[in-house]
Motif scaffolding. Structure first.
Motif, mmCIF file in Angstrom:
data_model
loop_
_atom_site.group_PDB
_atom_site.id
_atom_site.type_symbol
_atom_site.label_atom_id
_atom_site.label_comp_id
_atom_site.label_asym_id
_atom_site.label_seq_id
_atom_site.Cartn_x
_atom_site.Cartn_y
_atom_site.Cartn_z
ATOM 1 N N GLU A 246 0.835 -1.207 0.000
ATOM 2 C CA GLU A 246 0.000 0.000 0.000
ATOM 3 C C GLU A 246 0.867 1.254 0.000
ATOM 4 N N PHE A 247 1.930 1.229 0.792
ATOM 5 C CA PHE A 247 2.840 2.373 0.831
ATOM 6 C C PHE A 247 3.470 2.613 -0.534
ATOM 7 N N ALA B 65 1.019 4.019 -3.190
ATOM 8 C CA ALA B 65 0.589 5.399 -2.943
ATOM 9 C C ALA B 65 1.730 6.385 -3.166
ATOM 10 N N TYR B 66 2.919 6.010 -2.720
ATOM 11 C CA TYR B 66 4.059 6.924 -2.846
ATOM 12 C C TYR B 66 4.435 7.123 -4.305
#
Lengths: 217, 217
Positions: A93-94, A97-98
């Motif tokens: 998820e990180f 999104a990043y």
């Protein structure tokens, strides 16, 4: 040309960074001149040397700055403990999104490694290795607990990162899927890959090698 | 400078293609001059115009030629029938073997899409879409037969292609894994991804969004 970027150092520095990202992403590092960069920012070319010594240092600062920010953000996001599946979910998820927010930086970090001088390249490669290691540790953890079944966690690390970073090559804000939607779909695929399912290879008909060779020529 | 590439047209054409690949991969398309290209091949700059009209046409020919060869080789390799798993295995083995041999072409096809003029870009994007569709058809087939469980076959198509093409960014001939070894490991991961395993998301602790936002800034 008027100074459009304001007179404060940090604001000018950020304006130079943004202009450089745009020019390198559009034309490539080798084709970008410092004259172009200064004109894009709206300052004298000589003023650029308040911010970096030469064009190579500028490229290195761009890429290294991206990697430092990425590491800091990952360290803040990662779960310090928990199951390997929860940790892998958080990582995925990180990363999604990043990266969807920073397609230009990511593109340059891949395509302009060729333009870094040897010492600078070595430093960036070491930072990438360190990022890969953080994902690799999660995969190793999952293999140790039995949550994951992977025949080669190093290859799985590279495969997962390529899959996730690949989003940058086609993602457009406002498209069919939101960041949340992308996170959910890609987390599902990454977990399925890591869990491994059946490990048997599927039998393929004979003449496989022959057909492939013929195809490849 | 002596003509080192032989006097026959096809041999010179191939020498120009190889020299162009090398120069573009090293410096980028915008930074490559036709003077450099002619010098690298060992012919007069004017002789280049026997092979293409201008630099843009040369880039387009390189990328389009790669895509045409890729499609022809894939069509020869693909299984016309069989289970979706067998078809996906064949696709994966083909894509891995074909791409590890052509890292420069693949790099240019991704990094220099920015340098194509609109009509040329549209033509290349259509050819890529067609290649993606051939993989997408296999994934749809597997979802229809129940062999695969994928929430979004379009995203799975892009994920699998990014994962496999990513090999080109780090593969070195003579490394730890042979092409056969890579094919086996990546086929295992692609099949696991497509089979889907459990579809439930893993619950992650609260404050997820907050932490992520803080990390992203």
């Amino acid at each position: 040309m008027a100074r459009i970027a304001g007179s404060s150092g940090p604001r000018t520095e950020e304006a130079i960074r943004r202009a450089g990202l745009k020019l390198i992403a559009t034309h490539g590092y080798a084709a970008m001149s410092l004259r172009q960069l200064a004109a894009e920012v709206g300052i004298q070319q000589g003023s650029l040397y308040n911010y970096f010594r030469n064009k190579q240092e500028f490229l290195f600062d761009l890429i290294r700055g991206h990697m430092l920010d990425l590491h800091a953000a990952l360290d803040a996001a990662l779960l310090p403990e928990g199951s390997a599946e929860a940790r892998l979910t958080r990582f995925t998820e990180f990363h999604v999104a990043y990266h969807v927010e920073r397609a230009q930086e990511v593109f340059i970090c891949y395509s302009e490694l060729r333009s870094l001088e040897p010492d600078n390249l070595a430093a960036v490669v070491a930072m990438r290795r360190d990022y890969e290691r953080k994902l690799g540790d999660i995969l190793d953890h999952g293999c140790a607990t039995g949550e994951f079944r992977l025949s080669d966690t190093r290859m799985a690390t590279l495969a997962i990162l390529a899959m996730l970073s690949g989003i940058c090559t086609w993602y457009k804000p406002g498209g069919r899927l939101s960041t949340d939607g992308l996170q959910a779909i890609f987390t599902g695929m990454v977990l399925a890959l890591a869990r491994g399912g059946e490990t048997q290879a599927v039998p393929v008909p004979a003449r496989r090698r022959g057909v492939l060779r013929a195809g490849i020529g």
